[in-house]
Design a protein around this motif. Structure first.
Motif, PDB file in Angstrom:
ATOM      1  N   TRP A 273      -2.528  -1.116   8.102  1.00 53.22           N
ATOM      2  CA  TRP A 273      -1.241  -0.750   7.498  1.00 53.22           C
ATOM      3  C   TRP A 273      -1.471  -0.186   6.097  1.00 53.22           C
ATOM      4  O   TRP A 273      -0.803   0.769   5.688  1.00 53.22           O
ATOM      5  N   LEU A 274      -2.405  -0.815   5.385  1.00 52.47           N
ATOM      6  CA  LEU A 274      -2.697  -0.352   4.025  1.00 52.47           C
ATOM      7  C   LEU A 274      -3.214   1.081   4.054  1.00 52.47           C
ATOM      8  O   LEU A 274      -2.859   1.909   3.220  1.00 52.47           O
ATOM      9  N   ARG A 275      -4.046   1.357   5.042  1.00 47.98           N
ATOM     10  CA  ARG A 275      -4.600   2.708   5.189  1.00 47.98           C
ATOM     11  C   ARG A 275      -3.467   3.739   5.412  1.00 47.98           C
ATOM     12  O   ARG A 275      -3.457   4.811   4.837  1.00 47.98           O
TER      13      ARG A 275
ATOM     14  N   LEU B 288       0.485   7.755   2.807  1.00 52.18           N
ATOM     15  CA  LEU B 288       1.820   8.101   2.314  1.00 52.18           C
ATOM     16  C   LEU B 288       1.813   8.297   0.798  1.00 52.18           C
ATOM     17  O   LEU B 288       2.484   9.184   0.279  1.00 52.18           O
ATOM     18  N   VAL B 289       1.008   7.453   0.103  1.00 53.11           N
ATOM     19  CA  VAL B 289       0.928   7.575  -1.356  1.00 53.11           C
ATOM     20  C   VAL B 289       0.268   8.905  -1.729  1.00 53.11           C
ATOM     21  O   VAL B 289       0.748   9.636  -2.586  1.00 53.11           O
ATOM     22  N   GLN B 290      -0.835   9.221  -1.060  1.00 55.86           N
ATOM     23  CA  GLN B 290      -1.618  10.401  -1.441  1.00 55.86           C
ATOM     24  C   GLN B 290      -1.038  11.703  -0.909  1.00 55.86           C
ATOM     25  O   GLN B 290      -1.088  12.719  -1.589  1.00 55.86           O
TER      26      GLN B 290
ATOM     27  N   PHE C  76       5.999   2.417   9.743  1.00 55.04           N
ATOM     28  CA  PHE C  76       6.800   1.672   8.775  1.00 55.04           C
ATOM     29  C   PHE C  76       8.267   1.784   9.179  1.00 55.04           C
ATOM     30  O   PHE C  76       8.660   2.742   9.851  1.00 55.04           O
TER      31      PHE C  76
ATOM     32  N   PHE D 280      -0.386   3.323   4.499  1.00 55.15           N
ATOM     33  CA  PHE D 280       0.393   3.413   3.262  1.00 55.15           C
ATOM     34  C   PHE D 280      -0.318   4.299   2.239  1.00 55.15           C
ATOM     35  O   PHE D 280       0.320   5.081   1.534  1.00 55.15           O
ATOM     36  N   GLU D 281      -1.643   4.177   2.182  1.00 56.05           N
ATOM     37  CA  GLU D 281      -2.422   5.015   1.261  1.00 56.05           C
ATOM     38  C   GLU D 281      -2.209   6.504   1.573  1.00 56.05           C
ATOM     39  O   GLU D 281      -2.080   7.326   0.673  1.00 56.05           O
TER      40      GLU D 281
END
Lengths: 279, 278
Positions: free
Chosen positions: A152-154, A159-161, A225, A156-157
């Motif tokens: 999930w973190l991957r 989405l951030v980048q 998400f 989200f990363e």
């Protein structure tokens, strides 16, 4: 058929072992079941996992279809078909409706498969968590604990980048809300088609020595998400230049002479049958 | 400060090396040093008992190898102790005997940790925003809008510009990395914060800023904290109570001023004296 080979190349003991592994994989949808991957006269990474499943399940009355990225005539598909033909003499086809066993790489046939068919997918990397964790011991622990927060973190990363999730092929999915699974490098377009599929889907990774399965009518959900819905590739209103199909997965092709871009069905068998029916 | 304990620890024992007949049991307690002369096992913690009260900052001091970091690792469930009992509010059982999943749930919901080495606490290949979001995601937050809002809020709390959210911590200074770690640690509004040498290796001005941020956070959010440090000045500035550790044992504990002004144990006296000499 070359009579020097056992039917479907593998010895009966090996086939039995692979079939037992398949049964275990079906009993635990999405779980990567280890198996003793055999040597074959093709290299690891060229579909040995899928091929061992196919050879173990093959019966003389089966009708086989082998595709590579949707194409019946690519080098990989033709080589595998020729090899199976040499050691088994089973009938082969390009028509997905006639096939009882379909071995594929990177695509699921365009037409919905039935519950009397088996889809075998070749898998280069069965572990979806390998992208975020290099240690096999730790990824096994994560599966045991159902701890997929790193994946999930991957996402989200991404989405951030980039403002979007960039994973294109092999998008991670949850099977029966229990195991995180790599659906093999199929495009996003094919991922929702695994959900509640009527046919049995088997995944074989020969180099990594793992088999996993999605039994018929199993829930397969892409990781998403709450406020970022999962999206598939969109081709707008583009149609196949050969058969005119719209709303299917298309390949983008450039004419070498004119440089003109056009689209064609990725599933060549589906395209061919549409052209023949039209004629 | 309320009087109910945020955590209570009893007879915590950690041994690296398995131990032998000679050092197990009574010998472990009786040994002067924490290294077994027979098998070489290290008894990192020997029946350590302490309580942390709500809203309190408990300082832990001691020389390298005295068991401070092992204590924090056990409290954060990163280390499996040989024995001991951890009591947490609303949890009837000994927290050390819970399943790994249950321990992870407790950790995600109630605890935050700031490591001495940012490499241990941060993912250097991920953005600052993703690092801060890690604990939120681990606690099952799956809403990107909520995650983004909380990240902005946390960056503000640790006094970091939100335009740096997309940068990876490997491009940050030591102080900035610690700020990201602090933001990550408090993301889930924990009851307990574990701080392992948070200002070690930072220059004095950055140290002061980080300590100010920590002090504000702990006060504003009524967090209980265990603060491990070599630096008695840091302990004096932040800790309400202090325990002194030596060779895996607590040798002295009390109010921070009392321990530092009137040390009873010879080792504590040496420690305080060395500070005065510097």
């Amino acid at each position: 058929m070359n009579s020097n080979y056992n039917f479907a190349y593998l010895d009966e003991g090996s086939k039995r072992e692979v079939r037992r592994t398949i049964l275990k994989a079906i009993a635990l949808p999405g779980y990567q079941t280890p198996f003793g991957s055999r040597e074959l006269p093709i290299s690891r990474g060229w579909g040995t996992g899928g091929l061992q499943i196919t050879l173990s399940l093959l019966l003389p009355q089966d009708v086989l279809k082998v595709i590579d990225q949707g194409n019946d005539d690519s080098v990989n598909a033709v080589s595998i078909k020729r090899f199976i033909d040499e050691c088994s003499d089973v009938e082969t086809t390009t028509d997905s409706t006639k096939a009882t066993l379909i071995q594929s790489r990177h695509r699921i046939p365009e037409i919905p498969l039935r519950n009397d068919q088996i889809l075998v997918l070749q898998v280069p990397e069965p572990e979806p968590l390998r992208l975020v964790e290099g240690s096999e011991a730790l990824t096994r622990q994560m599966h045991a604990d159902r701890d997929y927060s790193l994946m999930w973190l991957r996402l989200f990363e991404d989405l951030v980048q980039f403002g979007e999730i960039t994973a294109a092929a092999g998008y991670p999915v949850m099977v029966e809300e229990r195991y995180l699974m790599s659906p093999s490098p199929i495009p996003r377009y094919d991922v929702p088609r695994l959900n509640m599929s009527e046919c049995l889907c088997l995944f074989g990774a020969g180099r990594e020595k793992k088999i996993y399965a999605i039994p018929p009518y199993t829930s397969v959900e892409a990781l998403t998400f709450e406020d970022v819905p999962f999206s598939i590739e969109s081709f707008g209103d583009q149609a196949c230049a050969k058969c005119g199909a719209v709303g299917v997965f298309l390949d983008e092709i450039y004419d070498q002479r004119t440089g003109e871009k056009y689209y064609q069905c990725s599933d060549s068998g589906y395209c061919k049958s549409r052209v023949e029916n039209a004629v | 400060m309320r009087s109910d304990p945020a955590l209570s620890l009893k007879n915590l024992t950690v041994c690296y090396g398995g131990g032998c007949e000679a050092c197990r049991g009574e010998m472990a307690k009786g040994m002067k040093k924490n290294r077994c002369p027979v098998c070489g096992s290290i008894w990192a913690l020997r029946e350590v008992s302490l309580s942390l009260f709500s809203g309190e900052i408990l300082g832990v001091v001691g020389e390298s190898g005295s068991g401070k970091s092992s204590l924090l690792k056990c409290l954060y469930f990163d280390e499996i102790p040989l024995g001991g009992q951890l009591t947490l509010p609303d949890i009837a059982e000994n927290a050390f005997s819970l399943s790994r999943q249950a321990q992870r749930r407790i950790r995600n919901a109630h605890m935050g940790m700031v490591h001495q080495n940012p490499m241990l606490g941060l993912r250097m290949d991920y953005s600052a925003a993703a690092n801060i979001a890690e604990n939120l995601i681990a606690a099952n937050c799956r809403n990107v809008r909520l995650l983004q809002d909380r990240i902005d809020e946390l960056l503000d709390i640790v006094e970091m510009s939100s335009y740096r959210r997309r940068e990876t911590p490997r491009h940050f200074s030591g102080g900035m990395q610690q700020r990201v770690q602090i933001a990550k640690a408090i993301a889930n509004r924990p009851d307990i914060l574990l701080l392992d040498e948070v200002t070690t290796g930072l220059d004095l001005s950055v140290q002061a800023k980080i300590l100010d941020v920590l002090k504000k956070i702990i006060r504003d959010f009524n967090i209980s904290a265990v603060l491990v440090s070599h630096d008695l000045a840091v302990i004096r500035m932040l800790a309400h109570r202090t325990v002194v550790m030596l060779d895996g044992k607590i040798i002295e504990q009390g109010l921070t001023d009392q321990v530092l002004e009137d040390p009873q144990h010879f080792y504590t006296q040496q420690l305080v004296h060395s500070l005065l000499c510097i």
